[in-house]
Design an enzyme around this catalytic site. Structure first.
Site, short mmCIF file in Angstrom:
data_model
loop_
_atom_site.label_atom_id
_atom_site.label_comp_id
_atom_site.label_asym_id
_atom_site.label_seq_id
_atom_site.Cartn_x
_atom_site.Cartn_y
_atom_site.Cartn_z
N LYS A 55 47.72 40.18 34.79
CA LYS A 55 46.57 40.09 35.70
C LYS A 55 46.71 38.80 36.51
CE LYS A 55 41.51 39.54 35.48
NZ LYS A 55 40.33 39.64 34.58
N GLU A 74 37.21 47.89 33.93
CA GLU A 74 37.34 46.66 33.15
C GLU A 74 35.92 46.17 32.88
OE1 GLU A 74 38.49 41.97 33.44
OE2 GLU A 74 39.45 43.32 34.88
N ARG A 76 30.94 39.43 28.89
CA ARG A 76 30.16 38.29 29.37
C ARG A 76 28.68 38.41 29.01
NH1 ARG A 76 32.72 37.12 35.42
NH2 ARG A 76 34.89 37.05 34.74
#
Length: 213
Positions: free
Chosen positions: A131, A43, A47
């Site tokens: 998630k 993943e 960011r």
């Protein structure tokens, strides 16, 4: 809502290595180091300014890697990550516009949930793989068991992330409806900064060994 083929690969892996990419030159070495350590699902979080390009580079250079992209907050990001070669996406929360768009463009997606209301909304929109974030911050294993109990008959599968490490990972994996956990402790920023690729491979191998035993 989520490709069965991808779900099977994530279930088989049981671990999704999470990381961000600051320097583009590090993207492929990180992915290759993880692959050498037996982790083939990642993943990569959105960011940093180089995140989208990093997705593209890994998709082209490490073709056996299952590429997930995290911190997807907008429909534009969703479109871009799919075009750049990502296989699936996840988000920290539940944004209905993003979920609807993921369905429209046929992109496997797992929304973030933290409460029963979040979970109820995700299920209502057709999602059965979510998630759980932030896992430890929300109360950990016992909390997940509590909020998931009323929905167990709907065969919802969970991907917890946040505060998980080598000491508590199996507590989550021992829950029947948890198919994989997020491992953000494997790729440490300092290791990347020092180009310690073999150490990342070693850490991945250690995690794989814990799972296999």
């Amino acid at each position: 809502m989520f490709s069965k083929e991808l779900l099977d690969k994530i279930t088989k892996s049981k671990i999704v290595a999470g990381f961000s990419v600051q320097n583009l030159d590090d993207a492929v070495p990180i992915a290759k180091s993880l692959m050498e350590g037996g982790i083939n699902v990642i993943e990569l979080t959105l960011r940093t300014k180089n995140s989208l390009k990093a997705v593209e580079m890994i998709a082209k250079s490490v073709q056996d890697m299952v590429i997930g992209v995290g911190t997807i907050l907008t429909t534009d990001q969703l479109f871009q990550v799919k075009n750049n070669g990502a296989h699936f996406g996840v988000s920290p929360g539940l944004n209905k516009r993003v979920l609807q768009y993921a369905d429209e463009i046929d992109f496997s997606f797992a929304p973030g949930i933290a409460t029963p209301s979040d979970l109820d909304c995700a299920i209502d929109m057709g999602y059965r793989f979510v998630k759980f974030f932030p896992a430890e911050g929300m109360g950990g294993v016992n909390y997940l068991k509590s909020i998931s109990a009323p929905f167990n008959h709907l065969d919802v599968k969970y991907f917890p992330l946040g505060g998980i490490n080598s000491n508590n990972m199996n507590e989550y994996l021992n829950i029947d409806n948890v198919i994989a956990i997020g491992g953000s402790w494997i790729v440490k920023d300092q290791l990347v900064l020092n180009k310690q690729w073999k150490e990342i491979t070693k850490r991945a191998l250690e995690v794989r060994n814990i799972i296999n035993n």
